[in-house]
Scaffold this motif. Sequence first.
Motif, PDB file in Angstrom:
ATOM      1  N   SER A 129      15.109  19.536  -9.116  1.00  0.00           N
ATOM      2  CA  SER A 129      15.280  19.407  -7.673  1.00  0.00           C
ATOM      3  C   SER A 129      16.595  18.709  -7.338  1.00  0.00           C
ATOM      4  O   SER A 129      16.966  17.728  -7.981  1.00  0.00           O
ATOM      5  CB  SER A 129      14.122  18.597  -7.079  1.00  0.00           C
ATOM      6  OG  SER A 129      14.387  18.264  -5.728  1.00  0.00           O
ATOM      7  N   ARG A 146       6.374  20.967 -13.951  1.00  0.00           N
ATOM      8  CA  ARG A 146       6.080  20.681 -12.544  1.00  0.00           C
ATOM      9  C   ARG A 146       4.783  19.895 -12.389  1.00  0.00           C
ATOM     10  O   ARG A 146       4.562  19.252 -11.340  1.00  0.00           O
ATOM     11  CB  ARG A 146       6.040  21.973 -11.733  1.00  0.00           C
ATOM     12  CG  ARG A 146       4.969  22.936 -12.118  1.00  0.00           C
ATOM     13  CD  ARG A 146       5.111  24.299 -11.405  1.00  0.00           C
ATOM     14  NE  ARG A 146       5.113  24.164  -9.953  1.00  0.00           N
ATOM     15  CZ  ARG A 146       6.192  24.314  -9.191  1.00  0.00           C
ATOM     16  NH1 ARG A 146       7.362  24.598  -9.735  1.00  0.00           N
ATOM     17  NH2 ARG A 146       6.097  24.210  -7.888  1.00  0.00           N
ATOM     18  N   HIS A 188      18.283  31.778  -1.744  1.00  0.00           N
ATOM     19  CA  HIS A 188      17.983  30.380  -2.089  1.00  0.00           C
ATOM     20  C   HIS A 188      18.469  30.172  -3.511  1.00  0.00           C
ATOM     21  O   HIS A 188      17.921  30.780  -4.436  1.00  0.00           O
ATOM     22  CB  HIS A 188      16.482  30.092  -2.012  1.00  0.00           C
ATOM     23  CG  HIS A 188      15.894  30.250  -0.642  1.00  0.00           C
ATOM     24  ND1 HIS A 188      16.011  29.299   0.340  1.00  0.00           N
ATOM     25  CD2 HIS A 188      15.191  31.280  -0.093  1.00  0.00           C
ATOM     26  CE1 HIS A 188      15.398  29.711   1.433  1.00  0.00           C
ATOM     27  NE2 HIS A 188      14.892  30.916   1.198  1.00  0.00           N
ATOM     28  N   ALA A 226      12.524  37.120  -0.004  1.00  0.00           N
ATOM     29  CA  ALA A 226      12.554  36.007   0.947  1.00  0.00           C
ATOM     30  C   ALA A 226      13.310  36.354   2.221  1.00  0.00           C
ATOM     31  O   ALA A 226      13.083  35.744   3.275  1.00  0.00           O
ATOM     32  CB  ALA A 226      13.185  34.780   0.294  1.00  0.00           C
ATOM     33  N   GLU A 283      12.920  27.699  -6.789  1.00  0.00           N
ATOM     34  CA  GLU A 283      12.464  27.003  -7.999  1.00  0.00           C
ATOM     35  C   GLU A 283      12.354  27.969  -9.180  1.00  0.00           C
ATOM     36  O   GLU A 283      11.818  29.062  -9.048  1.00  0.00           O
ATOM     37  CB  GLU A 283      11.096  26.367  -7.757  1.00  0.00           C
ATOM     38  CG  GLU A 283      11.083  25.262  -6.717  1.00  0.00           C
ATOM     39  CD  GLU A 283       9.655  24.890  -6.364  1.00  0.00           C
ATOM     40  OE1 GLU A 283       9.170  23.866  -6.860  1.00  0.00           O
ATOM     41  OE2 GLU A 283       9.026  25.660  -5.597  1.00  0.00           O
ATOM     42  N   ARG A 331      10.760  31.295  -7.717  1.00  0.00           N
ATOM     43  CA  ARG A 331       9.961  31.372  -6.498  1.00  0.00           C
ATOM     44  C   ARG A 331      10.888  31.720  -5.332  1.00  0.00           C
ATOM     45  O   ARG A 331      11.758  30.918  -4.969  1.00  0.00           O
ATOM     46  CB  ARG A 331       9.246  30.050  -6.233  1.00  0.00           C
ATOM     47  CG  ARG A 331       8.213  30.150  -5.129  1.00  0.00           C
ATOM     48  CD  ARG A 331       7.431  28.862  -4.924  1.00  0.00           C
ATOM     49  NE  ARG A 331       6.645  28.456  -6.072  1.00  0.00           N
ATOM     50  CZ  ARG A 331       5.525  29.042  -6.483  1.00  0.00           C
ATOM     51  NH1 ARG A 331       5.071  30.111  -5.842  1.00  0.00           N
ATOM     52  NH2 ARG A 331       4.864  28.592  -7.516  1.00  0.00           N
ATOM     53  N   SER A 345      10.685  31.778  -2.090  1.00  0.00           N
ATOM     54  CA  SER A 345      10.698  30.953  -0.883  1.00  0.00           C
ATOM     55  C   SER A 345      11.476  29.657  -1.050  1.00  0.00           C
ATOM     56  O   SER A 345      11.928  29.070  -0.061  1.00  0.00           O
ATOM     57  CB  SER A 345       9.266  30.623  -0.451  1.00  0.00           C
ATOM     58  OG  SER A 345       8.591  29.900  -1.475  1.00  0.00           O
ATOM     59  N   THR A 346      11.663  29.209  -2.313  1.00  0.00           N
ATOM     60  CA  THR A 346      12.333  27.919  -2.548  1.00  0.00           C
ATOM     61  C   THR A 346      13.521  28.010  -3.502  1.00  0.00           C
ATOM     62  O   THR A 346      14.432  27.185  -3.441  1.00  0.00           O
ATOM     63  CB  THR A 346      11.346  26.903  -3.139  1.00  0.00           C
ATOM     64  OG1 THR A 346      10.866  27.387  -4.406  1.00  0.00           O
ATOM     65  CG2 THR A 346      10.174  26.672  -2.201  1.00  0.00           C
ATOM     66  N   ASP A 383       5.004  35.578  -3.845  1.00  0.00           N
ATOM     67  CA  ASP A 383       6.067  34.568  -3.874  1.00  0.00           C
ATOM     68  C   ASP A 383       6.562  34.323  -5.293  1.00  0.00           C
ATOM     69  O   ASP A 383       6.831  33.193  -5.699  1.00  0.00           O
ATOM     70  CB  ASP A 383       5.568  33.256  -3.252  1.00  0.00           C
ATOM     71  CG  ASP A 383       6.727  32.349  -2.811  1.00  0.00           C
ATOM     72  OD1 ASP A 383       7.847  32.874  -2.655  1.00  0.00           O
ATOM     73  OD2 ASP A 383       6.504  31.139  -2.631  1.00  0.00           O
ATOM     74  N   THR A 391      11.066  22.163 -12.585  1.00  0.00           N
ATOM     75  CA  THR A 391      10.229  23.034 -11.760  1.00  0.00           C
ATOM     76  C   THR A 391       9.408  24.013 -12.592  1.00  0.00           C
ATOM     77  O   THR A 391       8.702  24.859 -12.033  1.00  0.00           O
ATOM     78  CB  THR A 391      11.116  23.834 -10.800  1.00  0.00           C
ATOM     79  OG1 THR A 391      12.078  24.579 -11.571  1.00  0.00           O
ATOM     80  CG2 THR A 391      11.860  22.912  -9.836  1.00  0.00           C
TER      81      THR A 391
END
Length: 565
Positions: free
Chosen positions: A464, A201, A458, A454, A299, A294, A296-297, A536, A269
């Motif tokens: 990505s 990343r 996700h 979260a 990744e 992660r 929240s995303t 996170d 990532t």
Amino acid sequence: MGKRRRVAEQRRTNPAVLGGVIAVVAVGGAGFGAYALWGGGPAPDDGKGTQSAPRHHDTVKTGPLTAAEVRTTAERFLTAWQQGRPAEAAAATNDSAAATALLTGYTQDAHLEQVTLTAGTGTGTGTGTGGKVPFSVRATVAYKGLTKPLAYDSALTVVRRATDGKPVVDWHASVVHPDLKDGDTLVTGASGTPPVKALDRDGDELTTADYPSLGTVLDGLREKYGKTAGGKAGVELRVIRGKASQKAELSDKTLVELSKGTPGTVRTTLSPTLQAVAEKQVAKRQRASVVVVRPSTGEILAVANTDHGFNTAFQGSLAPGSTMKVITSSLLIDKHLASADKQHPCPKTFTYGGWKFHNDDDFEIKNGTFKASFARSCNTAFISQAPKLENADLTRQAQQVFGLSMNNWAIGVPSFDGAVPVQSAAQMAASLIGQGGVRMNPLNMASVAATVKAGSFHQPYLVSPKTDGRTLATASRTLSASTLSQLRELMKFTADYGTAAEAMSGLGPDYGAKTGSAEVDSQKKPNGWFTAYRGDLAAAGVVQRGGHGGDTAGPIVATLLKTGS
């Protein structure tokens, strides 16, 4: 003349036996070397590489192989292989068709020359029905003026052929090269797929020298993005996967690079800090795997396996044990069959579908809450609710809320997104505690913890989706605020006071965890599982045959959560 005579005399001399290891020594330039294993002598057959079926008055020999049988069978096979007689070598195996094809391709497709085989001392002879003989291979890859050496170790096993009792080599493609699975081939030529330079990343290159676990990941990235990342193909000796390996989502593998291609670039990532820690953590235990994501995303920040030959962390298919209770708890709370602080049964045993289910050491919790049962991982607290559930309830919950078991994840490399099949009776009940037909891997269970943290699913990804425009998997619904709040309360209580407390000590207060121990037939110890989140970050790990998850996978996961990113 004197010099020529000495050379001729040297070539007629039988090879020496040194330290119990006998070499098949190659002479000359291109092609295969001269005969001799274990001091020379004719191979034990008719000289044509054939084995006739037993006549009606012949006795089919049974029982343990002798050391002599193992030695002479291995001698016959290795000598014929080295001298470039694939049909004769194949006749010394129990699958001559498959052996002939692969051994013929060894020279014609893989372009391997000057082969030297060195056999070690066999093992297991005289004590069972088979004998294993290790051997080393030295060869030259030669293709259109390009040459490079190849060296590796392999082994063969001699068994009795069922039809006539004669000793033969038990054929598998791995005899030719340990990276080969049955149905795979070796090919040298223009790779067809340009190499890729994978970046973390932060933009720094990822290599197996720095991160040994990433070999399968880098192979997968090349297969997925090699033709679109802007690189140019080189000339390589590669393992080309057959149908069975492709079905298992194994990627082609480069063994020797004769000329470098121009790599394209693919950014991942992965966090270099977390990846380095993950590598060190799994190296401390046998058969350990871990993934960090992660929440929240989605990744993927780290992935590591003790075994570098198969990516269990992404592609494993294992019963997740009690970590599955996170999903089951969300189902029971949704259906008002359980509530975190309400009383819930946890008897010593519970029988359903003809099976008697037990808790660890047959413990029971009298007048306890569901939160207490979750924290102590009471199996019967979940099994006791099976009569009130429909067969498809758990499957729907896994798919609709957690995005699992729909075979549609697209993380950037091969992966398995879990299986929660519809089952009935005892198997349905077993699924509630992560047994039965339920199958997961650390990537899946890290995603489960991430979904709880979260509040919605996700899909995890390593590359990505903006890189190639692919569509990520989605879940059709989210948990209600009440269910989500209670689920977080269950996982936090487990991290504070339950089976995860020791591993998660000092990591609170924004955290939650669940342990698991999955029983596997023929294993003395269960597979130890652990899934957790902190801030996170979410992670999950498994230590196969390790024992309780809190003691084995727990410290691995907790160390990564403590490291942060």
